[in-house]
Write a protein that holds these residues in place. Structure first.
Motif, short mmCIF file in Angstrom:
data_model
loop_
_atom_site.label_atom_id
_atom_site.label_comp_id
_atom_site.label_asym_id
_atom_site.label_seq_id
_atom_site.Cartn_x
_atom_site.Cartn_y
_atom_site.Cartn_z
N UNK A 212 0.82 -1.20 0.00
CA UNK A 212 0.00 0.00 0.00
C UNK A 212 0.86 1.26 0.00
N UNK A 213 1.93 1.24 0.80
CA UNK A 213 2.77 2.44 0.93
C UNK A 213 3.58 2.71 -0.33
N UNK A 214 4.14 1.65 -0.93
CA UNK A 214 5.06 1.84 -2.06
C UNK A 214 4.35 1.80 -3.41
N UNK A 215 3.30 0.97 -3.52
CA UNK A 215 2.65 0.81 -4.82
C UNK A 215 1.46 1.75 -4.98
N UNK A 216 0.66 1.86 -3.95
CA UNK A 216 -0.53 2.70 -4.05
C UNK A 216 -0.22 4.18 -3.75
N UNK A 221 11.87 7.83 -2.78
CA UNK A 221 12.95 7.02 -2.22
C UNK A 221 13.12 7.27 -0.72
N UNK A 222 13.08 8.53 -0.28
CA UNK A 222 13.31 8.84 1.13
C UNK A 222 12.18 8.34 2.01
N UNK A 223 10.93 8.75 1.69
CA UNK A 223 9.80 8.31 2.49
C UNK A 223 9.55 6.81 2.33
N UNK A 229 11.59 0.71 6.78
CA UNK A 229 12.24 0.52 8.09
C UNK A 229 11.21 0.46 9.21
N UNK A 230 10.25 1.39 9.19
CA UNK A 230 9.25 1.42 10.25
C UNK A 230 8.40 0.16 10.24
N UNK A 231 8.01 -0.29 9.06
CA UNK A 231 7.18 -1.48 8.97
C UNK A 231 7.91 -2.72 9.44
N UNK A 232 9.15 -2.89 8.97
CA UNK A 232 9.91 -4.08 9.35
C UNK A 232 10.18 -4.10 10.85
N UNK A 233 10.57 -2.97 11.41
CA UNK A 233 10.86 -2.92 12.84
C UNK A 233 9.60 -3.17 13.67
N UNK A 269 19.77 -1.44 -6.31
CA UNK A 269 20.60 -0.77 -5.31
C UNK A 269 19.73 0.20 -4.52
N UNK A 270 19.90 0.17 -3.20
CA UNK A 270 19.13 1.03 -2.30
C UNK A 270 20.13 1.76 -1.40
N UNK A 271 20.69 2.86 -1.87
CA UNK A 271 21.85 3.46 -1.18
C UNK A 271 21.62 3.75 0.30
N UNK A 272 20.47 4.36 0.64
CA UNK A 272 20.26 4.72 2.05
C UNK A 272 20.13 3.47 2.91
N UNK A 273 19.31 2.51 2.47
CA UNK A 273 19.11 1.30 3.24
C UNK A 273 20.40 0.49 3.33
#
Length: 585
Positions: A212-216, A221-223, A229-233, A269-273
């Motif tokens: 929902x967050x990424x597709x919808x 990239x930042x948010x 991170x928030x979801x996984x944690x 590649x996901x530089x920040x992560x």
């Protein structure tokens, strides 16, 4: 500890973790070889970075959430399309046979080696079944084995971590609550299945949330990274509250699902992560190794070396042989699999968490769990880091150093260039979109890439395997410029494009950076015009003088590496090299 001590401890831990990884990068060795002894030495010389003093009793919970983030990132790199047929069977057998054989072998010889109860030996055995992408990945980048070997070992290392974590929690409860190891009862099997169910449910909830967050919502990239991170944690923490260590299963299931769901264009590649994960790995290894004291290591040093020898010389080759039976792996491939089983962060984190709890319960021999695990991690990483590359070369499973170029374009001059590079000894691959261009490439005797090759290369979540350099040479300068930006992170090598005409009014090409081939004097239009006038590409030894009417375009080094002339760099052929020129026929 005072506030100043805590600030100094945090700053020192971050500095040691970062400095160790920078030093390892400059020395071209896996970071663990530097991180573990640095943390051990810092813990011996000072107590301000000791996790129990710096963080307190909540350190195991922080470790669990940190490892969940690491495994989520590892799961994002597992593409199910690369795990097919017999490769899948090899990975499954490595997991099943490897976990069972390692556990029972270590549990069986542990009491005799270390003078510990069977319960403690079983705890050590289940801790040492894991490997992990955080140590296997850097070693494989250093060794550069074939793509199939890399996939098998990365999949095995990534999947053993959550399974080993779950088994560790089950064995821990069996050891801590009874006077014997009763993990063989149906009750314990039910506990394992229940833990898997909690982890899978958590992974499903996290996957839906991120979809929902990424597709919808189409977060940037930042948010988007913050949402991941928030979801996984959050989900990992909730799963761990329900059942110990099920958060690891939830994390890796989420990563696997997100990277393989249709429509989820996760970048390769996901530089920040990736930066965050790299920092977490450094902090964990420095912190955990600082908790190991020299006084605890000395009594178990010799028995641990014997255990390492058994793991490396007996158990792992036996597991690799059993897993490769019935597969199409060569002797060299299964031999290298049998020589690659380092232990990593999950072994260290589970040993740190379980050992402290068992010591508090007064279990005899529990204080030896962490130093034994520490020595096995250091020993296996050091041994494999020093020997994996020569073993891989001896077994013939190293990727060739020769450049394998992909030429994109089907104009006559591009095909002529491909023929010249092929005559220079390179394995040339070409791709073109028009049927007539593809027919000309085939007629020229050059291997034609699969129809979806370029689509795969431009997919932001895919890597183009087997290709080590891409040359974008189509008649559309804007396409070349845009593709060079998209592809550069998906290829294990450089990406170049032919230069646009000087007076170009293209939308993108005149304003896009990147490596432009041949300099401003040999732009695409100029190359095509010279080819039409009769100029041709030819190959000559590097020791021969360049004719005055010819231009050097490429130099194939003696080891097969391809060095192109670019707008900012000229290349000089040396004796033993091969020069690719363009000049009169």
């Amino acid at each position: 500890m005072t506030g100043e001590d805590i600030l100094l401890g945090i700053a020192l831990t971050v500095a040691l973790a970062t400095g160790s990884q920078i030093l390892a990068n400059k020395l071209r060795v896996p970071a663990l070889i530097i991180l573990l002894p640095v943390g051990f030495a810092a813990g011996a010389l000072t107590d301000i970075i000791h996790p129990e003093r710096l963080v307190g009793p909540d350190f195991p919970a922080l470790v669990s959430l940190s490892v969940a983030v690491i495994l989520y990132d590892a799961g994002l790199g597992l593409n199910l399309r690369n795990l097919t047929g017999r490769t899948r069977g090899v990975v499954v057998r490595l997991l099943v046979v490897g976990i069972l054989v390692t556990f029972f072998a270590v549990a069986g010889i542990g009491p005799a080696l270390f003078g510990i109860p069977l319960r403690v030996a079983a705890m050590i055995g289940v801790i040492l079944v894991v490997s992990g992408p955080t140590v296997v990945g850097p070693l494989l980048e250093y060794v550069r084995p074939t793509d199939r070997l890399r996939r098998i070992l990365i999949w095995e290392g990534t999947l053993t971590d959550p399974i080993g974590g779950i088994l560790g929690a089950i064995v821990f409860h069996a050891v801590a609550t009874s006077h014997q190891v009763d993990i063989g009862r149906g009750y314990q099997i039910g506990q394992f299945l229940l833990s898997m169910g909690v982890g899978l449910a958590g992974g499903a909830v996290a996957t839906v949330t991120l979809w929902l967050a990424l597709h919808k919502l189409r977060l940037g990239e930042t948010l988007g990274t913050l949402a991941q991170l928030a979801t996984v944690i959050l989900v990992s923490a909730l799963c761990d509250i329900v059942r110990d260590d099920t958060g690891l299963i939830a994390a890796i299931v989420t990563g696997l699902a997100i990277t393989n769901l249709p429509g989820m264009d996760m970048p390769a590649r996901r530089p920040f992560l990736e930066t965050l994960v790299q920092m977490i790995i450094g902090l964990l290894f420095v912190s955990i190794s600082s908790a190991v004291t020299p006084a605890s290591v000395v009594p178990v040093l010799v028995p641990s070396l014997i255990l390492i020898a058994v793991l490396v010389l007996l158990i792992r080759p036996l597991v690799a042989w059993a897993a490769s039976r019935g597969s199409d792996l060569t002797v060299g491939e299964w031999g290298f699999i049998g020589w690659m089983a380092p232990r990593g962060i999950v072994a260290a984190s589970t040993a740190s968490a379980f050992a402290a709890s068992l010591v508090e319960k007064g279990l005899p021999g529990a204080s030896k769990i962490l130093p034994i695990t520490f020595l096995v991690i250091v020993g296996t990483v050091l041994l494999y880091a020093l020997t994996a590359a020569p073993v891989a070369r001896k077994l013939g499973v190293v990727r060739s150093a020769r450049t394998r170029p992909l030429l994109v374009g089907g104009a006559p001059w591009v095909i002529g260039l491909g023929q010249a590079l092929k005559s220079a000894g390179l394995d040339v691959l070409m791709w073109a979109g028009l049927d007539e261009e593809r027919e000309r490439i085939t007629a020229a005797g050059i291997e034609l890439a699969q129809g979806e090759m370029l689509a795969t290369a431009t997919n932001p979540r895919a890597r183009l395997e087997g290709v080590t350099a891409v040359f974008l040479l189509t008649d559309d300068d804007d396409f070349n410029a845009l593709a060079s930006v998209v592809i550069k992170d998906n290829v294990q090598g450089p990406v170049y494009r032919v230069g646009p005409p000087r007076d170009s009014h293209g939308v993108v090409a005149p304003y896009t950076g990147g490596d432009v081939l041949f300099g401003r004097a040999l732009v695409r239009q100029r190359l095509a015009a010279r080819y039409e006038r009769g100029d041709r590409f030819r190959v000559q030894p590097g020791s021969r003088p360049v004719p005055p009417d010819s231009d050097i375009l490429f130099v194939v080094r003696a080891d097969g590496r391809l060095a192109p002339v670019t707008g900012t760099e000229t290349v000089t052929p040396l004796p033993g090299d091969t020069a690719v020129l363009m000049g009169s026929a």
